[in-house]
Design an enzyme around this catalytic site. Structure first.
Site, short mmCIF file in Angstrom:
data_model
loop_
_atom_site.label_atom_id
_atom_site.label_comp_id
_atom_site.label_asym_id
_atom_site.label_seq_id
_atom_site.Cartn_x
_atom_site.Cartn_y
_atom_site.Cartn_z
N GLU A 41 3.67 -8.49 4.04
CA GLU A 41 3.88 -7.40 3.07
C GLU A 41 5.25 -7.55 2.37
O GLU A 41 6.21 -8.01 2.98
CB GLU A 41 3.85 -6.07 3.84
CG GLU A 41 4.01 -4.85 2.96
CD GLU A 41 4.06 -3.54 3.78
OE1 GLU A 41 4.26 -3.58 5.01
OE2 GLU A 41 3.90 -2.48 3.16
N LYS A 110 -1.26 -0.65 -2.33
CA LYS A 110 -1.32 0.02 -1.02
C LYS A 110 -1.68 1.49 -1.20
O LYS A 110 -1.06 2.21 -1.99
CB LYS A 110 0.04 -0.12 -0.33
CG LYS A 110 0.07 0.35 1.10
CD LYS A 110 1.46 0.07 1.69
CE LYS A 110 1.56 0.39 3.16
NZ LYS A 110 2.93 0.10 3.68
N CYS A 144 -0.51 -3.07 5.96
CA CYS A 144 0.29 -2.47 7.03
C CYS A 144 -0.18 -1.07 7.49
O CYS A 144 -1.16 -0.97 8.21
CB CYS A 144 1.76 -2.46 6.59
SG CYS A 144 2.90 -2.42 7.99
#
Ligand SMILES: NC(=O)CCC(=O)C(=O)O
Length: 263
Positions: A41, A110, A144
């Site tokens: 990430e 995200k 994540c």
């Protein structure tokens, strides 16, 4: 397929160094026979969120060109981790997926922003899924904190994904959560999980422990606590075998889950 996991030591705010290191490892992965390569990430900037106006990738142009050029030159599929991007003055945590022909297959912002690392103060959340295919392998990818939302990964699996890629900067103090959540996501969705975390050297805050887990929940590989490129061979046919052995998808009762998992 051989998967190259790049457990990068991301340099905080050092964009040029990060592109150089990423390129070095992508080339090495290809030279060692990897067919898919996965980055962590925010590998371009780290969590240097206050500096985003100066260092975020404008419209993601640099990263897209970088990944597409390397993918087509080396003939390798790339799960481009994520990079900090700027679109119309707003900042995002963006993942690009590129196939070995150099085509951009998917672009994902995200969806779940992580407050403990101040993401919601600096970034905008996405609202789209990340589904794509590498050759005949149906895949999805998340970033994540997304792994704490089982319904989000389930949505990808219900849509057909047999492997879920995860790019992360998951800190050491919660590394047990990382391992347990990833294993649970693999078992419940009966899919492969390929999860790549970063490491850090100066601030001992990220200790790698990237993982590849097969659909029965067996851990095929755990990364070291150092910068590392690992090439792992996976057999995606294992997904159908496990889904036949325990037919979870046939036994679901979605009408009882209304409001939890939308069909
Ligand atoms: N970068 C992230 O999203 C971190 C997520 C995390 O650490 C967690 O505990 O969740």
């Amino acid at each position: 397929m051989k998967i190259g996991c790049i457990q990068l030591n991301v340099r905080f705010g050092k964009v040029e160094e990060n592109y150089e290191r990423a390129e070095h490892f992508i080339r090495e992965a290809a030279s060692k026979g990897a067919e898919i390569v996965v980055l962590p990430e925010l590998w371009n900037t780290g969590f240097a969120l206050e500096k985003l106006p100066e260092i975020a990738d404008k419209e993601g142009e640099r990263t897209k060109e970088f990944l597409q050029k390397l993918a087509s030159e080396l003939g390798i599929h790339i799960v481009g981790g994520s990079v900090a991007t700027e679109h119309d003055g707003k900042f995002y945590n963006t993942m690009y997926i590129v196939n070995k022909e150099g085509e951009l297959l998917s672009e994902y912002n995200k969806v779940h922003l992580f407050r403990l690392m101040d993401e919601e103060k600096f970034l905008h959340a996405g609202d789209q899924m990340n589904r794509f295919k590498f050759e005949d392998v149906e895949a999805g990818a998340v970033i994540c904190y997304d792994i704490r939302f089982p319904e989000w990964l389930r949505a990808h699996a219900l849509d057909g994904a047999k492997v879920l890629f995860v790019s992360a900067q998951w800190p050491t103090p919660r590394i047990d959560h990382w391992k347990t959540l990833l294993q649970a996501r693999a078992i419940e969705n009966q899919c492969f999980i390929v999860a790549v975390n970063r490491i850090s050297k100066k601030v001992e805050n990220f200790n790698g422990q990237s993982m590849i887990i097969e659909p029965w929940g067996e851990v095929l590989w755990t990364g070291a606590e150092d910068e590392e490129l690992a090439i792992i061979d996976v057999d995606f046919s294992k997904v159908d075998e496990v889904r036949t052995r325990i037919p979870v998808y046939d036994d679901r009762r979605p009408s009882l889950y209304a409001g939890v998992v939308e069909e």
